[in-house]
Design a protein around this motif. Structure first.
Motif, PDB file in Angstrom:
ATOM      1  N   LEU A  83       1.291   7.047  -6.495  1.00  0.00           N
ATOM      2  CA  LEU A  83       0.116   7.886  -6.706  1.00  0.00           C
ATOM      3  C   LEU A  83       0.404   9.343  -6.357  1.00  0.00           C
TER       4      LEU A  83
ATOM      5  N   SER B  50      -4.147   7.246 -13.332  1.00  0.00           N
ATOM      6  CA  SER B  50      -4.404   5.874 -13.769  1.00  0.00           C
ATOM      7  C   SER B  50      -4.024   5.640 -15.228  1.00  0.00           C
TER       8      SER B  50
ATOM      9  N   THR C  61       0.830  -1.203   0.000  1.00  0.00           N
ATOM     10  CA  THR C  61       0.000   0.000   0.000  1.00  0.00           C
ATOM     11  C   THR C  61       0.863   1.251   0.000  1.00  0.00           C
TER      12      THR C  61
ATOM     13  N   TYR D  12       2.212   1.781  -3.563  1.00  0.00           N
ATOM     14  CA  TYR D  12       1.196   2.353  -4.446  1.00  0.00           C
ATOM     15  C   TYR D  12       0.960   3.823  -4.111  1.00  0.00           C
TER      16      TYR D  12
ATOM     17  N   ASN E 275      -5.966  -0.161   2.041  1.00  0.00           N
ATOM     18  CA  ASN E 275      -6.383  -1.389   1.367  1.00  0.00           C
ATOM     19  C   ASN E 275      -7.597  -2.005   2.047  1.00  0.00           C
TER      20      ASN E 275
ATOM     21  N   ASN F  24      -6.652  -1.590  -3.297  1.00  0.00           N
ATOM     22  CA  ASN F  24      -6.186  -0.360  -2.672  1.00  0.00           C
ATOM     23  C   ASN F  24      -6.982   0.804  -3.232  1.00  0.00           C
TER      24      ASN F  24
ATOM     25  N   VAL G  88       3.495   0.393 -11.868  1.00  0.00           N
ATOM     26  CA  VAL G  88       3.453  -0.068 -10.484  1.00  0.00           C
ATOM     27  C   VAL G  88       2.166  -0.838 -10.199  1.00  0.00           C
ATOM     28  N   THR G  89       1.042  -0.390 -10.765  1.00  0.00           N
ATOM     29  CA  THR G  89      -0.265  -0.932 -10.399  1.00  0.00           C
ATOM     30  C   THR G  89      -0.801  -1.992 -11.352  1.00  0.00           C
TER      31      THR G  89
ATOM     32  N   ALA H 230      -4.581  -3.144 -12.633  1.00  0.00           N
ATOM     33  CA  ALA H 230      -5.017  -1.755 -12.513  1.00  0.00           C
ATOM     34  C   ALA H 230      -6.504  -1.675 -12.831  1.00  0.00           C
TER      35      ALA H 230
ATOM     36  N   THR I 159      -6.453  -0.365  -7.715  1.00  0.00           N
ATOM     37  CA  THR I 159      -5.685  -1.575  -8.036  1.00  0.00           C
ATOM     38  C   THR I 159      -6.239  -2.765  -7.277  1.00  0.00           C
TER      39      THR I 159
ATOM     40  N   ASN J 172      -0.494  -7.680 -10.216  1.00  0.00           N
ATOM     41  CA  ASN J 172      -1.499  -6.646  -9.949  1.00  0.00           C
ATOM     42  C   ASN J 172      -2.405  -6.449 -11.158  1.00  0.00           C
TER      43      ASN J 172
END
Length: 291
Positions: free
Chosen positions: A17, A245, A10, A13, A60, A221, A253-254, A261, A90, A259
Motif C-alpha cells: 500500500l 486498489s 498486515t 499489505y 487488522n 486489514n 498482493v490483496t 480485495a 482486504t 485473499n
C-alpha cells in the motif's frame, strides 16, 4: 504505523500500500513496525498522535477489535471513537494448520488425537489475546470439549516459525503467509476459519460446515487516521487508496491466493467495525458464562 512484526500479512499489505500511497500523495511514506500487546501498542500510538495526517495506521481486525474485547480496560483506545477510517481494503480467511509430526491429516483425525487423554496435550500457537488464531481455537475447544495448551506469540511470522519447528503443533495463519510451508509439506491444513472453503484448499472444510458460524472470524486489514483528522486530508488519502486498489501491483498482493480485495470507506467501514466489535463481545460473554 503497523502494529505487527515485519513479514506478517498486515506488514506485507502495508508495504504494498505504501508504494501506491506515496506515489498518490507525492511524498515519502515510512513504515514503523511498533509491536506488542496484540497490536495495541502501535494502535494506541496512532490514536494519541496529532490528527494532522502524518501518522497513519494499517491494522487488522485483531489489533482493532479482538484486542479490545480480550484485554478490556488495559486497552487505551476506542476503535470507533478514536479513528477515522480511510478504508478497509482486504479480507481473508485464516486456516488452522498442523505440523505433520502431529500425525493428523484432517480435522476429524485432529479431534481424535486431541481427545486422547493418554497422549501429551496439543499446544496451539496464537498471535496474542483476541487474535483470530486464539479465539477460533478456543471456540473449537469449547464446542468440542478439547483440552489444549495455549502458547502466545507476538505475530503470525514468529508463530509460524515455531509451528514449522514443531514447538507448537497447531496454529492459525492466512493462506498466503503459510502456503510456502504447505507446498513444501511442512504444514497440514485442518480447517478454514470462515463461512466457506477456499478455492486453494477445496478439500479442507470450513468452520460453517462444522456448525460454527458466529462470530465472523473473517480477517480484514484497513487504513486509518486519528479521529479529528481534517476532512480534506481524509479525502486525499482516500483518493490515494482508491487509486491503489485499482493498481494491478497492489491487487496482486490483496486479491487471490486466499485473499479478497474489497473497499469499504466512510460509514461502511465504521459499520463493519461496529458489527465485528458487537459480535466479538457476544462471543466473549458466552465464554465467560460457560466458564
Amino acid at each position: 504505523m503497523v502494529p505487527w512484526p515485519a513479514g506478517g500479512p498486515t506488514d506485507i499489505y502495508a508495504r504494498a500500500l505504501v508504494k501506491e500511497i506515496a506515489a498518490g500523495i507525492s511524498q515519502p511514506v515510512v513504515i514503523d513496525n511498533r509491536t506488542g500487546a496484540t497490536g495495541t501498542i502501535g494502535v494506541q500510538h496512532v490514536a494519541r498522535a496529532p490528527a494532522d495526517g502524518h501518522t497513519l495506521l494499517v491494522a487488522n481486525v485483531t489489533a482493532m477489535i479482538g484486542s479490545v474485547v480480550a484485554l478490556g480496560d488495559v486497552v487505551q483506545f476506542d476503535p470507533i471513537r478514536d479513528f477515522a477510517p480511510i478504508g478497509i481494503f482486504t479480507e481473508s480467511s485464516s486456516i488452522i494448520w498442523a505440523n505433520p509430526r502431529l500425525g493428523v491429516r484432517s480435522f476429524r483425525e485432529f479431534l481424535d488425537r486431541a481427545r486422547d487423554s493418554s497422549r501429551q496435550r496439543i499446544a496451539f500457537g496464537t498471535t496474542g489475546s483476541g487474535s483470530v488464531s486464539e479465539q477460533s481455537v478456543e471456540q473449537l475447544a469449547r464446542e468440542f470439549r478439547l483440552d489444549l495448551l495455549k502458547v502466545p506469540y507476538r505475530g503470525t511470522a514468529p508463530q509460524l516459525i515455531d509451528l514449522v519447528a514443531d514447538h507448537v503443533q497447531i496454529g492459525g495463519a492466512d493462506y498466503p503467509t503459510a502456503s510456502p510451508h504447505y507446498r513444501e509439506g511442512r504444514l497440514v491444513p485442518l480447517l478454514v476459519i470462515g463461512p466457506q472453503r477456499l478455492p486453494e484448499l477445496p478439500d479442507v472444510p470450513s468452520f460453517a460446515e462444522i456448525g460454527l458460524t458466529e462470530p465472523d472470524f473473517t480477517v480484514w486489514n484497513g487504513f486509518f487516521a486519528p479521529a479529528g483528522t481534517p476532512p480534506p486530508t481524509i479525502e486525499r488519502l482516500e483518493a490515494a487508496l482508491v487509486t491503489a486498489s485499482r493498481s494491478e501491483t497492489f491487487r496482486a498482493v490483496t486479491n487471490g491466493n486466499g485473499n479478497r480485495a474489497i473497499l469499504l470507506r466512510g460509514q461502511d467501514a465504521t459499520a463493519r467495525l461496529a458489527r465485528d466489535l458487537a459480535s466479538r463481545q457476544a462471543f466473549a460473554r458466552q465464554g465467560a458464562a460457560s466458564g
